[in-house]
Design an enzyme around this catalytic site. Structure first.
Site, short mmCIF file in Angstrom:
data_model
loop_
_atom_site.label_atom_id
_atom_site.label_comp_id
_atom_site.label_asym_id
_atom_site.label_seq_id
_atom_site.Cartn_x
_atom_site.Cartn_y
_atom_site.Cartn_z
N HIS A 1 -34.51 -43.70 54.42
CA HIS A 1 -35.27 -42.64 55.08
C HIS A 1 -36.77 -42.89 54.93
O HIS A 1 -37.28 -42.91 53.80
CB HIS A 1 -34.89 -41.31 54.42
CG HIS A 1 -35.46 -40.10 55.09
ND1 HIS A 1 -36.06 -39.09 54.40
CD2 HIS A 1 -35.50 -39.75 56.40
CE1 HIS A 1 -36.45 -38.15 55.25
NE2 HIS A 1 -36.11 -38.53 56.47
N ARG A 2 -37.43 -43.10 56.04
CA ARG A 2 -38.87 -43.46 56.04
C ARG A 2 -39.10 -44.66 55.11
O ARG A 2 -40.11 -44.73 54.42
CB ARG A 2 -39.76 -42.28 55.64
CG ARG A 2 -39.47 -40.99 56.40
CD ARG A 2 -40.41 -39.84 56.04
NE ARG A 2 -39.77 -38.55 56.26
CZ ARG A 2 -40.18 -37.39 55.83
NH1 ARG A 2 -41.31 -37.32 55.14
NH2 ARG A 2 -39.52 -36.27 56.08
N GLU B 1 -34.79 -45.66 58.86
CA GLU B 1 -35.17 -44.52 59.70
C GLU B 1 -36.67 -44.39 59.63
O GLU B 1 -37.27 -44.59 58.55
CB GLU B 1 -34.50 -43.24 59.17
CG GLU B 1 -34.69 -42.02 60.05
CD GLU B 1 -35.88 -41.13 59.73
OE1 GLU B 1 -36.10 -40.15 60.44
OE2 GLU B 1 -36.64 -41.44 58.76
N ASP C 1 -40.32 -42.36 61.89
CA ASP C 1 -40.75 -41.31 62.83
C ASP C 1 -41.91 -41.82 63.66
O ASP C 1 -42.80 -42.50 63.12
CB ASP C 1 -41.22 -40.08 62.04
CG ASP C 1 -40.21 -39.65 60.99
OD1 ASP C 1 -39.21 -39.04 61.36
OD2 ASP C 1 -40.43 -39.97 59.80
N HIS D 1 -44.76 -39.42 59.73
CA HIS D 1 -43.84 -38.29 59.88
C HIS D 1 -44.50 -37.08 60.56
O HIS D 1 -43.93 -36.49 61.47
CB HIS D 1 -43.29 -37.87 58.51
CG HIS D 1 -42.34 -36.72 58.61
ND1 HIS D 1 -42.75 -35.39 58.54
CD2 HIS D 1 -41.00 -36.69 58.83
CE1 HIS D 1 -41.70 -34.62 58.69
NE2 HIS D 1 -40.63 -35.37 58.86
N GLU E 1 -36.97 -41.98 65.13
CA GLU E 1 -36.97 -40.55 65.46
C GLU E 1 -38.21 -40.23 66.29
O GLU E 1 -39.34 -40.42 65.85
CB GLU E 1 -36.95 -39.67 64.20
CG GLU E 1 -36.91 -38.20 64.62
CD GLU E 1 -37.04 -37.18 63.52
OE1 GLU E 1 -36.90 -37.50 62.32
OE2 GLU E 1 -37.32 -36.02 63.88
N LYS F 1 -40.67 -37.80 67.36
CA LYS F 1 -41.15 -36.52 66.83
C LYS F 1 -41.82 -35.74 67.95
O LYS F 1 -43.06 -35.62 68.01
CB LYS F 1 -42.14 -36.78 65.69
CG LYS F 1 -41.48 -37.05 64.36
CD LYS F 1 -40.93 -35.79 63.74
CE LYS F 1 -40.29 -36.04 62.39
NZ LYS F 1 -39.20 -35.13 62.07
N ASP G 1 -33.37 -41.10 50.73
CA ASP G 1 -34.69 -41.48 50.20
C ASP G 1 -34.56 -42.56 49.13
O ASP G 1 -35.55 -43.19 48.77
CB ASP G 1 -35.36 -40.27 49.53
CG ASP G 1 -35.69 -39.16 50.52
OD1 ASP G 1 -35.90 -39.45 51.71
OD2 ASP G 1 -35.74 -37.99 50.08
O1 G3P Z 1 -33.56 -38.43 60.67
C1 G3P Z 1 -33.28 -37.51 59.70
C2 G3P Z 1 -34.50 -36.83 59.17
O2 G3P Z 1 -35.51 -37.78 59.06
C3 G3P Z 1 -34.95 -35.68 60.00
O3 G3P Z 1 -35.87 -34.87 59.36
O4 G3P Z 1 -38.11 -34.06 58.77
O5 G3P Z 1 -37.16 -35.97 57.52
O6 G3P Z 1 -37.91 -36.25 59.87
P1 G3P Z 1 -37.32 -35.33 58.86
CA CA Z 2 -37.26 -38.41 60.44
#
Ligand code: G3P
Ligand code: CA
Length: 253
Positions: free
Chosen positions: A7-8, A34, A36, A49, A115, A117, A237
């Site tokens: 995640h990120r 992943e 954004d 993000h 993602e 945004k 994470d």
């Molecule tokens: O892709 C899942 C998650 O990243 C979505 O929420 O706020 O972490 O971008 P957020």
């Molecule tokens: Ca995300």
């Protein structure tokens, strides 16, 4: 086998959405990443993000009001001095462009979840721009476009009929398979709170788990429950921990 997506990058230990964080997640052995994306004032796709620089950098202002050159002046690492592994070199991290991330990924088979945004700011044309960068620099890797903003996903499908689109959901929906078929969704990206722990939710999703990726899951017990369900991917994470758990689970299966 359930895949592990960082995640990120590896957000739990490194400055989120930076090349450093993505490289660390790759080194840890992730199956996917992943990230954004937003659009700058001069139409560049950048990886961050929030809609503003304020939380994750030492700069300030809205991405949509700043040029790439202005955004490149700020540090994307210096806000993370409280992380146990922080080093001064992190201060040199910049907000990367999507192109730079894809160039970093070039030698690796890593899947990529981009993602969009697009729920707070309407970035006109972002879907076509992202698609064009992926076409040029994606090296044919699997790319999945996700968004909480369904129109953005449908636009992505108009731009590229072959695009893998995944709807991000915070809350459950009834008859999810019907949505998937009618909207041409490759997957649902569900909050863990939808999938766990309610038996009712799990029943509602029966038969769909191979097309479900779950976010953001850091708790080992919850990772274990999702491995049991054989979801497509767990977005975490702490990819290093999740990969170790997944490998142990696979060895026992
Ligand atoms: O892709 C899942 C998650 O990243 C979505 O929420 O706020 O972490 O971008 P957020
Ligand atoms: Ca995300």
């Amino acid at each position: 086998m359930t895949k592990i997506y960082g995640h990120r990058g590896a957000k739990g230990r490194y400055p989120e959405n930076t090349l450093l964080s993505f490289q660390k997640a790759i080194d840890q052995g992730v199956d996917g990443l992943e990230l954004d994306v937003h659009l700058t004032k001069d139409g560049e796709v950048v990886v961050i993000h929030d809609e503003t620089l304020d939380r994750t950098t030492n700069g300030t202002g809205w991405i949509r009001d700043l040029t790439l050159e202005e955004i490149k002046q700020v540090s994307a690492g210096s806000s993370f001095t409280h992380f146990p592994d922080y080093q001064g070199a992190w201060d040199l991290e910049k907000v990367p462009t999507l192109q730079e991330v894809l160039e970093l990924l070039a030698p690796y088979p890593t899947e990529l979840n981009i993602e969009l945004k697009t729920y707070a700011v309407a970035y006109e044309g972002i879907e076509a721009k992202v698609q064009s960068v992926v076409e040029k620099y994606g090296n044919g890797r699997k790319v999945v476009y996700s968004s909480f903003h369904l129109p953005s996903l449908l636009r992505m499908k108009q731009v590229n009929r072959e695009a893998n689109i995944a709807w991000l959901l915070n809350e459950g929906i009834s008859l999810p398979a019907d949505y998937m078929e009618m909207l041409g969704l490759e997957a649902l990206h569900l909050s863990k709170n939808i999938v766990l722990p309610k038996e009712l939710n799990t029943k509602n999703l029966a038969g769909l788990f191979e097309n479900i990726r779950v976010w953001t899951v850091n708790d080992p017990d919850q990772i274990g429950q999702l491995l049991e369900l054989q979801v497509n991917a767990i977005i975490t994470d702490f990819p290093e921990t999740a990969i170790a758990l997944r490998n142990m689970w696979e060895a026992m299966a």
